[in-house]
Design an enzyme around this catalytic site. Structure first.
Site, mmCIF file in Angstrom:
data_model
loop_
_atom_site.group_PDB
_atom_site.id
_atom_site.type_symbol
_atom_site.label_atom_id
_atom_site.label_comp_id
_atom_site.label_asym_id
_atom_site.label_seq_id
_atom_site.Cartn_x
_atom_site.Cartn_y
_atom_site.Cartn_z
ATOM 1 N N PHE A 141 37.363 36.138 42.788
ATOM 2 C CA PHE A 141 38.114 37.337 43.221
ATOM 3 C C PHE A 141 37.790 38.479 42.253
ATOM 4 O O PHE A 141 38.670 39.060 41.621
ATOM 5 C CB PHE A 141 39.633 37.068 43.230
ATOM 6 C CG PHE A 141 40.041 35.814 43.971
ATOM 7 C CD1 PHE A 141 40.179 35.826 45.349
ATOM 8 C CD2 PHE A 141 40.283 34.620 43.291
ATOM 9 C CE1 PHE A 141 40.566 34.671 46.036
ATOM 10 C CE2 PHE A 141 40.660 33.465 43.963
ATOM 11 C CZ PHE A 141 40.815 33.489 45.346
ATOM 12 N N ASP A 188 41.727 35.145 39.829
ATOM 13 C CA ASP A 188 42.694 36.250 39.944
ATOM 14 C C ASP A 188 42.858 36.615 41.420
ATOM 15 O O ASP A 188 42.411 37.680 41.869
ATOM 16 C CB ASP A 188 42.198 37.457 39.129
ATOM 17 C CG ASP A 188 43.197 38.604 39.135
ATOM 18 O OD1 ASP A 188 44.390 38.355 39.388
ATOM 19 O OD2 ASP A 188 42.782 39.756 38.909
ATOM 20 N N CYS A 228 49.791 37.047 41.116
ATOM 21 C CA CYS A 228 50.467 38.354 41.127
ATOM 22 C C CYS A 228 51.564 38.399 42.189
ATOM 23 O O CYS A 228 51.961 39.469 42.632
ATOM 24 C CB CYS A 228 49.470 39.491 41.307
ATOM 25 S SG CYS A 228 48.571 39.410 42.845
HETATM 26 N N1 SAH Z 1 40.282 40.616 38.945
HETATM 27 C C1 SAH Z 1 40.150 41.871 39.616
HETATM 28 C C2 SAH Z 1 41.198 42.100 40.693
HETATM 29 C C3 SAH Z 1 41.246 41.051 41.784
HETATM 30 S S1 SAH Z 1 42.119 41.542 43.176
HETATM 31 C C4 SAH Z 1 40.126 42.995 38.567
HETATM 32 O O1 SAH Z 1 40.471 42.748 37.392
HETATM 33 O O2 SAH Z 1 39.791 44.129 38.905
HETATM 34 C C5 SAH Z 1 41.799 40.316 44.353
HETATM 35 C C6 SAH Z 1 40.420 40.358 44.988
HETATM 36 O O3 SAH Z 1 40.322 39.207 45.828
HETATM 37 C C7 SAH Z 1 40.109 41.537 45.900
HETATM 38 O O4 SAH Z 1 38.952 42.156 45.436
HETATM 39 C C8 SAH Z 1 39.862 40.933 47.291
HETATM 40 O O5 SAH Z 1 38.787 41.563 47.975
HETATM 41 C C9 SAH Z 1 39.504 39.523 46.970
HETATM 42 N N2 SAH Z 1 39.800 38.474 47.954
HETATM 43 C C10 SAH Z 1 40.923 38.311 48.696
HETATM 44 N N3 SAH Z 1 40.892 37.150 49.381
HETATM 45 C C11 SAH Z 1 39.719 36.538 49.059
HETATM 46 C C12 SAH Z 1 39.097 35.309 49.415
HETATM 47 N N4 SAH Z 1 39.718 34.435 50.218
HETATM 48 N N5 SAH Z 1 37.896 35.014 48.886
HETATM 49 C C13 SAH Z 1 37.266 35.887 48.066
HETATM 50 N N6 SAH Z 1 37.817 37.052 47.670
HETATM 51 C C14 SAH Z 1 39.014 37.389 48.162
#
Ligand code: SAH
Length: 400
Positions: A231, A303, A343
């Site tokens: 993520f 995350d 979160c």
């Molecule tokens: N760690 C990052 C924030 C993560 S936010 C930072 O510090 O900036 C969560 C992210 O998960 C988002 O970018 C979203 O596009 C992604 N996401 C959501 N569901 C997902 C999934 N099933 N598989 C992969 N990515 C996913």
């Protein structure tokens, strides 16, 4: 909508429902309210009383929301007016003026914890981004904007009031420039790294400011490690791992747009692109694939987005957290580290640790806790408002 100085309507709570107000919890749910206000001014200030008529506080009235009342103040002498809003904004800003966040981006207003329920204000370098999440805050919209411009002196203000929760308040989405124009390439500095921010279309208001200190921690512990960042969004943890001397960083996100930005951020900072792999995929599927391929890592970061948006989703969300953590634990080398986050405010830090313990049990592995993570200091937390402690995480180490 413009605040009028009419006499303040009174709302009474049902018998015995004032306990949470005595604890200074900033919300009252619809089920606790005895009377409604007969007026068409949603968001206006009401005087809240117990069933016996005792003064409890002043709150913003939200007729469509389950969260019917959001408290402005618990003091009878307070007057909720332009000056009051000004004072709260000024306080929020001055609380952050002395903290060294190692960045030119910060959260200036963090809703309830700054006494401004339903308001988020983030500063990205010269750009101010505003998010109004409640009808009570929408009521003060014009005054808020005027005062924010005056207090910050910034000449570019953009609104990102497009969060889903607005619907629960009966509000439409509202996005766009309020003052000035967005610079073509808005970027910020954080812990010596530069990030491009897509204020208009990025997630939240463009960046996950809450993870700032935790990203620095990843920089600290990545030396010579094979890292997997799940993520990854625009690459926050990945860039820090690279800067910290990681051997190789694999990053996964389902958003192609976020990955494009992550690659650009890597290049802009002169980080070794040959040590990166960016995968546009679902994390659950990728972790299973890595398991089947027998791939292993020294440091895994998880995350995920909010799996439990409300209390009703806690059970399903717990299963999802258990699942990804179990998969990640199995991919760790001996002595490997897992930085894992949630979160969801509906998942308490205690529940999150229980879920992790259950993942470890199924993985038949032992872990020690090396660090506890929370949102960075520009996201203040109130003892009376546990919902505000939405971001929690731990750094686990696999023991032999
Ligand atoms: N760690 C990052 C924030 C993560 S936010 C930072 O510090 O900036 C969560 C992210 O998960 C988002 O970018 C979203 O596009 C992604 N996401 C959501 N569901 C997902 C999934 N099933 N598989 C992969 N990515 C996913």
């Amino acid at each position: 909508m413009k605040p009028k100085s009419t006499s303040i309507p009174v709302i009474r709570l049902k018998p015995g429902r004032e306990k949470s107000v005595h604890r200074r919890h900033p919300w009252v749910f619809s089920g606790a309210v005895e009377s409604e206000v007969d007026t068409n001014q949603p968001g206006q200030t009401v005087r809240v009383e117990s069933s016996s008529g005792k003064f409890l506080g002043f709150a913003a009235w939200s007729p469509k929301s389950q969260i019917r009342l959001r408290f402005w103040s618990f003091k009878e002498q307070d007057q909720i007016d332009e000056n009051f809003i000004h004072f709260r904004l000024q306080k929020a800003l001055s609380n952050r003026s002395s903290s060294d966040l190692a960045s030119n981006a910060k959260r200036l207003v963090h809703g309830e914890a700054d006494g401004l329920p339903g308001l988020i204000v983030d500063q990205y370098n010269q750009v101010l981004v505003l998010q109004i999440l409640s009808v009570g805050m929408e009521y003060w919209r014009e005054i808020l904007i005027q005062q924010l411009i005056k207090l910050t002196g910034l000449e570019c203000v953009f609104e990102r009031s497009d969060a889903e929760v607005r619907k629960l308040e009966g509000l439409e989405r509202q996005c766009g420039a309020i003052l000035g124009e967005l610079p073509p390439n808005c970027s910020i500095q954080e812990h010596g790294l530069e990030y491009y921010i897509d204020v208009e279309n990025g997630q939240k208001t463009g960046f996950y400011l809450d993870q700032r200190a935790n990203r620095a921690k990843i920089q600290e512990i990545s030396h010579n490690k094979e890292v997997l960042n799940c993520f990854c969004y625009t690459g926050g943890f990945s860039l820090n791992a690279l800067r910290g001397g990681a051997r190789f960083v694999t990053s996964i996100d389902s958003s192609g747009q976020a990955l494009q930005m992550a690659k650009l951020n890597t290049k802009t900072n002169g980080l070794p692109e040959e040590k990166t792999e960016w995968i546009e995929a679902d994390v659950f599927a990728s972790l299973r694939k890595f398991r089947d391929q027998g791939r292993n890592f020294d440091l895994i970061i998880l995350d995920p987005p909010k799996f439990a948006p409300t209390k009703q989703n806690v059970e399903k969300a717990s299963r999802a957290y258990k699942d990804i953590n179990l998969l990640a634990m199995k991919l760790l080398n001996e002595g490997g580290l897992l930085a894992t986050f949630s979160c969801s405010s509906a998942i308490s830090p205690e529940l999150f640790k229980k879920i992790l313990a259950s993942s470890a049990e199924d993985a038949r592995q032992d872990f020690s806790i090396h660090n506890n993570f929370s949102a960075d200091q520009d996201h203040p937390k109130l003892l009376s408002f546990p919902e505000g402690e939405y971001l929690k995480g731990v750094l686990l180490q696999k023991r032999s």
